[in-house]
Motif scaffolding. Sequence first.
Motif, PDB file in Angstrom:
ATOM      1  N   PRO A 201       0.787  -1.236   0.000  1.00  0.00           N
ATOM      2  CA  PRO A 201       0.000   0.000   0.000  1.00  0.00           C
ATOM      3  C   PRO A 201       0.819   1.287   0.000  1.00  0.00           C
ATOM      4  CG  PRO A 201      -0.920  -1.580   1.552  1.00  0.00           C
ATOM      5  CD  PRO A 201       0.385  -2.140   1.090  1.00  0.00           C
ATOM      6  N   ILE A 202       2.086   1.253   0.463  1.00  0.00           N
ATOM      7  CA  ILE A 202       2.874   2.487   0.483  1.00  0.00           C
ATOM      8  C   ILE A 202       3.186   2.985  -0.929  1.00  0.00           C
ATOM      9  CG2 ILE A 202       3.904   1.955   2.708  1.00  0.00           C
ATOM     10  CD1 ILE A 202       6.485   1.218   1.277  1.00  0.00           C
ATOM     11  N   HIS A 203       3.014   2.115  -1.932  1.00  0.00           N
ATOM     12  CA  HIS A 203       3.251   2.512  -3.319  1.00  0.00           C
ATOM     13  C   HIS A 203       1.976   2.954  -4.031  1.00  0.00           C
ATOM     14  CE1 HIS A 203       7.225   0.922  -2.832  1.00  0.00           C
ATOM     15  NE2 HIS A 203       6.800  -0.305  -2.666  1.00  0.00           N
ATOM     16  N   LEU A 204       0.838   2.783  -3.379  1.00  0.00           N
ATOM     17  CA  LEU A 204      -0.438   2.980  -4.062  1.00  0.00           C
ATOM     18  C   LEU A 204      -1.129   4.280  -3.684  1.00  0.00           C
ATOM     19  CD1 LEU A 204      -1.867  -0.661  -3.752  1.00  0.00           C
ATOM     20  CD2 LEU A 204      -0.356   0.290  -5.512  1.00  0.00           C
ATOM     21  N   PRO A 208      -1.888   5.182   3.420  1.00  0.00           N
ATOM     22  CA  PRO A 208      -1.077   4.125   4.039  1.00  0.00           C
ATOM     23  C   PRO A 208       0.412   4.451   4.050  1.00  0.00           C
ATOM     24  CG  PRO A 208      -1.904   3.429   1.884  1.00  0.00           C
ATOM     25  CD  PRO A 208      -2.611   4.689   2.233  1.00  0.00           C
ATOM     26  N   ALA A 209       0.874   5.233   3.077  1.00  0.00           N
ATOM     27  CA  ALA A 209       2.291   5.620   3.081  1.00  0.00           C
ATOM     28  C   ALA A 209       2.622   6.450   4.313  1.00  0.00           C
ATOM     29  CB  ALA A 209       2.626   6.388   1.808  1.00  0.00           C
ATOM     30  N   ARG A 210       1.677   7.292   4.756  1.00  0.00           N
ATOM     31  CA  ARG A 210       1.927   8.136   5.926  1.00  0.00           C
ATOM     32  C   ARG A 210       2.112   7.309   7.195  1.00  0.00           C
ATOM     33  NH1 ARG A 210      -2.604  11.467   3.822  1.00  0.00           N
ATOM     34  NH2 ARG A 210      -1.679  13.081   2.499  1.00  0.00           N
ATOM     35  N   VAL A 211       1.473   6.142   7.245  1.00  0.00           N
ATOM     36  CA  VAL A 211       1.625   5.270   8.406  1.00  0.00           C
ATOM     37  C   VAL A 211       3.088   4.886   8.603  1.00  0.00           C
ATOM     38  CG1 VAL A 211       1.007   3.007   9.366  1.00  0.00           C
ATOM     39  CG2 VAL A 211      -0.729   4.396   8.199  1.00  0.00           C
ATOM     40  N   PHE A 212       3.831   4.794   7.495  1.00  0.00           N
ATOM     41  CA  PHE A 212       5.236   4.407   7.565  1.00  0.00           C
ATOM     42  C   PHE A 212       6.168   5.600   7.427  1.00  0.00           C
ATOM     43  CE2 PHE A 212       2.999   0.531   6.548  1.00  0.00           C
ATOM     44  CZ  PHE A 212       3.643  -0.396   7.352  1.00  0.00           C
ATOM     45  N   ARG A 215       5.240  11.212   3.333  1.00  0.00           N
ATOM     46  CA  ARG A 215       4.171  12.193   3.129  1.00  0.00           C
ATOM     47  C   ARG A 215       3.295  11.820   1.936  1.00  0.00           C
ATOM     48  NH1 ARG A 215       6.874  17.989   2.962  1.00  0.00           N
ATOM     49  NH2 ARG A 215       8.372  16.834   1.701  1.00  0.00           N
ATOM     50  N   ARG A 216       3.896  11.142   0.954  1.00  0.00           N
ATOM     51  CA  ARG A 216       3.152  10.723  -0.239  1.00  0.00           C
ATOM     52  C   ARG A 216       3.497   9.270  -0.540  1.00  0.00           C
ATOM     53  NH1 ARG A 216       5.477  15.633  -2.259  1.00  0.00           N
ATOM     54  NH2 ARG A 216       6.564  14.596  -3.983  1.00  0.00           N
ATOM     55  N   ALA A 217       2.724   8.660  -1.433  1.00  0.00           N
ATOM     56  CA  ALA A 217       3.083   7.333  -1.913  1.00  0.00           C
ATOM     57  C   ALA A 217       4.467   7.393  -2.544  1.00  0.00           C
ATOM     58  CB  ALA A 217       2.053   6.847  -2.928  1.00  0.00           C
TER      59      ALA A 217
END
Length: 284
Positions: A201-204, A208-212, A215-217
């Motif tokens: 999900p961090i690429h999509l 979800p990228a913010r969880v890790f 700031r953006r995918a």
Amino acid sequence: MTVSPTWLYAKAALTGLTRRGSSPADVRLPPEVKSTRALVDREHLAAYGRVCGFRVGDELPITYPHVLAFPAQLALLTGRGFPFPLPGLVHVANRVARTRPLLASEPLDLRVRLDDLRPHERGWQFDVVSTASVDGVEVWVDVSTYLRRERGAPGRGGGPVGGEGSGPGPERGGPPMPTAVWRVGGDVGRRYAAVSGDRNPIHLHAVPARVFGFRRAIAHGMWSKARCVAEFEGGLPDACAVDVRFKAPIPLPGQVDFSITRTGDGWRFSLWSRRPHLEGVVTG
């Protein structure tokens, strides 16, 4: 039986809850090997070419078998014996090598295993090793190195940490002169996920990228490598290796400078913006 990638990613998410880490003495990689035969779908190959910048032809891009092996890689990482949760694993380096060009008409016998678990000053590193054989002869090898960060890491090792892994050495003296400037669209993560099966999900999407902590995918590391390799299309030796270290993620959308420099036995290349994103070498 073919396992759904959607189900495997559901399992991957669950490992964040069920795998809380073990003592160093208990950490082991499972000895299991996944084997499968892959037939190249030319429509899929063309879609991969469009998102990564390759022309359509009979010769497979040297990075393409990685996506054919990816379901087996994910199956091993979500298997019962794998010790680490998948959320938070960092892909730090990748090396692909071939003994000759591979053709779209050739069935590929793929084997995937986990190898070389070793302590790193930030946790653990290990390799996912994928091979492709034609008529019983190994013609292609892919080694992806991952870092599992852990508090109270077991020891020092794994090379310099600034590049988050082991691979080609860093560029010296700041950003190199750009050979080209690329605009990376905000949909690159979703487009590459569609052809690679890597739906982290961090690429999509940004949420979800913010969880890790992003700031953006962010773009897939293997997309950025493939996009660089596309610049060498037609110029790679028949037998060659392409070795990269992933340094900082590329936010989506974004703009990066690509540079390439001839060396004594090949080429050195990199992607930069305000900081380095990828550094690599081609050797023949």
